[in-house]
Design an enzyme around this catalytic site. Structure first.
Site, PDB file in Angstrom:
ATOM      1  N   ASP A 211       9.670  -1.829  -2.289  1.00 51.26           N
ATOM      2  CA  ASP A 211       9.457  -0.597  -1.518  1.00 51.26           C
ATOM      3  C   ASP A 211       9.927   0.630  -2.275  1.00 51.26           C
ATOM      4  OD1 ASP A 211       8.867  -2.391   0.545  1.00 51.26           O
ATOM      5  OD2 ASP A 211      10.948  -2.388   1.215  1.00 51.26           O
ATOM      6  N   LYS A 345       3.140  -2.323  12.647  1.00 47.77           N
ATOM      7  CA  LYS A 345       2.453  -2.699  11.410  1.00 47.77           C
ATOM      8  C   LYS A 345       0.984  -2.911  11.775  1.00 47.77           C
ATOM      9  CE  LYS A 345       6.277  -5.094   9.046  1.00 47.77           C
ATOM     10  NZ  LYS A 345       6.968  -6.410   8.929  1.00 47.77           N
TER      11      LYS A 345
END
Ligand code: PGA
Ligand code: ZN
Length: 432
Positions: A211, A345
């Site tokens: 990330d 998500k």
């Protein structure tokens, strides 16, 4: 109307195949691609992967691509792209399974997002297409709001090669007056953190995880949080920047115990904690550091302890693996007061229409909503517009580093610029 749909296989930020689609209408060509995560659960929509071990180690998506080019395109050509729910329903009907595994959620979502972009363009006569506004209209005229960015500054767990069990330590510039300032504050702090880590343990501890957060080789939660606290202090943003954790505890829950050494090559097994120990640890950390939110503090089936920590009111409790963005799991969590925020998500849900629905469900329960990336991302910035259009309050899209993460944050800058005086930054209202 939709005149042509053409999909192809591309690679995501991890070098793993994903689906990209070009959806043609009389207004132009609208492109979308889909993300993919490391941790997938049994309640989320199912990605279709080829499984041929000889090609991309089984991760190819040629079947999903073919499903778009054949079946989906046949069903959707001629449809009006502004009719999002009809388009999404047509794909759900075609798929016929509960979790979209027949056509693949990677196929369905790519087309759903491309159709959403096309729908926005279809509505507007001008050249600049406010996708976030189209999404706000579809969700019942939400006031577009720039989210607080939750920047991942330390990556651990399954997202990095370090020994830290916790998956993400994030910073939230809640005290900024606008998104542009939040981006600056978060990025400056990210750079200060690099200096802090380098001074303490050398530049080799500043490699980044999936990330974009730094992945220093430490295992203590406190040591990691001290680095972040020091960086915030050096940047001069004490009070204005808060901390959030994604523990992603399911990944290291073995039986009923939590193995804080699960990433260590020795796997000493000396550092097992019970759920009660973890709860005590969270209480202490919330009092020692400016932590305002914890995601997945316990295993996804440990409802008892998740309820317990939520009842304490020490921070926001976000359900990611707990909920898998699944409407039924969310319903249960609302009824049982198990958590108080949804990690959204989009590829766990599968269509834009259903995404809007689950966000409504969460908001009706007065939950927070965190629009989220996946660890495997493309450069599609759709979730930036989505977070503004649905006024989710927070977006988690990784560090201010790595192109696929920055594409989301940079799009938010553009949206704020376009809104001008009308722009509203969630700031202190990030939980609403
Ligand atoms: P994933 O991680 O994309 O690997 O599932 C994101 C998260 O846990 O928040
Ligand atoms: Zn998570």
């Amino acid at each position: 109307v939709i005149t042509k749909i053409k999909a192809r296989q591309i690679l995501d930020s991890r070098g793993i195949p994903t689906v990209e689609v070009d959806l043609h209408t009389n207004k132009g060509v609208f492109r979308a691609s889909v993300p993919s995560g490391n941790s997938t659960g049994m309640y989320e929509a199912v990605e279709l992967r080829d499984g041929d071990k000889g090609v991309y180690l089984g991760n190819g998506v040629s079947k999903a691509v073919k499903n778009i080019n054949d079946k989906i395109s046949e069903a959707l050509i001629g449809m009006d792209p502004t009719l999002q729910s009809q388009i999404d329903q047509a794909m759900i009907d075609l798929d016929k399974t509960e979790k979209k595994g027949e056509l693949g959620v990677n196929a369905i979502l790519a087309v759903s997002i491309a159709a959403c972009k096309a729908g926005a363009a279809e509505k507007e006569a001008c050249l600049f297409v406010p996708l976030y506004k189209h999404i706000a209209d579809m969700s019942g005229k939400t006031n577009p709001t720039l989210p607080v960015p939750a920047f991942t500054v330390i990556s651990g767990g399954k997202h990095a090669g370090s020994t830290l069990a916790i998956q993400e330590i994030m910073i939230l510039p809640i005290g900024a007056s606008k998104f542009e300032e939040a981006l600056r504050m978060g990025t400056e702090t990210y750079h200060h953190l690099k200096a802090v880590i380098t001074e303490k343990s050398g530049a080799h501890n500043c490699n980044v995880g999936e990330d974009g957060g730094y992945a220093p080789n430490i295992s203590s939660f406190r040591e990691a949080l001290d680095l972040v606290k020091e960086a915030i202090s050096r940047s001069g943003y004490n009070e204005k920047i808060k901390i959030a954790l994604d523990v992603s505890a399911t990944n290291f829950c073995i039986g009923k115990r939590y193995d804080l050494d699960f990433q260590s090559p020795q796997k000493s097994g000396q550092n097992f904690k019970s759920a009660e120990d973890m709860l005590e640890l969270y209480k202490e950390l919330c009092s020692e550091y400016p932590i305002v939110s914890i995601e997945d503090p316990f295993d996804k089936e440990d409802w008892e302890h998740i309820k317990h920590i939520s009842s304490l009111g020490i921070c926001q409790v976000v359900g990611d693996d707990l909920l898998m963005s699944n409407a039924k799991r969310i319903e249960r969590a609302i009824t049982e007061s198990a958590c108080n925020a949804l990690l959204l998500k989009v590829n766990q849900v599968g269509t834009v229409t259903e995404v809007i629905e689950v966000v409504k469900q969460a908001k009706e329960a007065h939950w927070g909503v965190v629009t989220s990336h996946r660890c495997g991302e493309s450069v599609d910035s759709f979730i930036a517009d989505l977070s503004v259009g649905l006024a989710s309050g927070v977006i988690k899209a990784g560090a201010p580093c790595r192109g696929e993460r920055l594409e989301k944050y940079n799009q938010l800058l553009r949206i704020e610029e376009e809104l001008g005086d009308q722009a509203v930054y969630a700031g202190d209202d990030w939980r609403q």
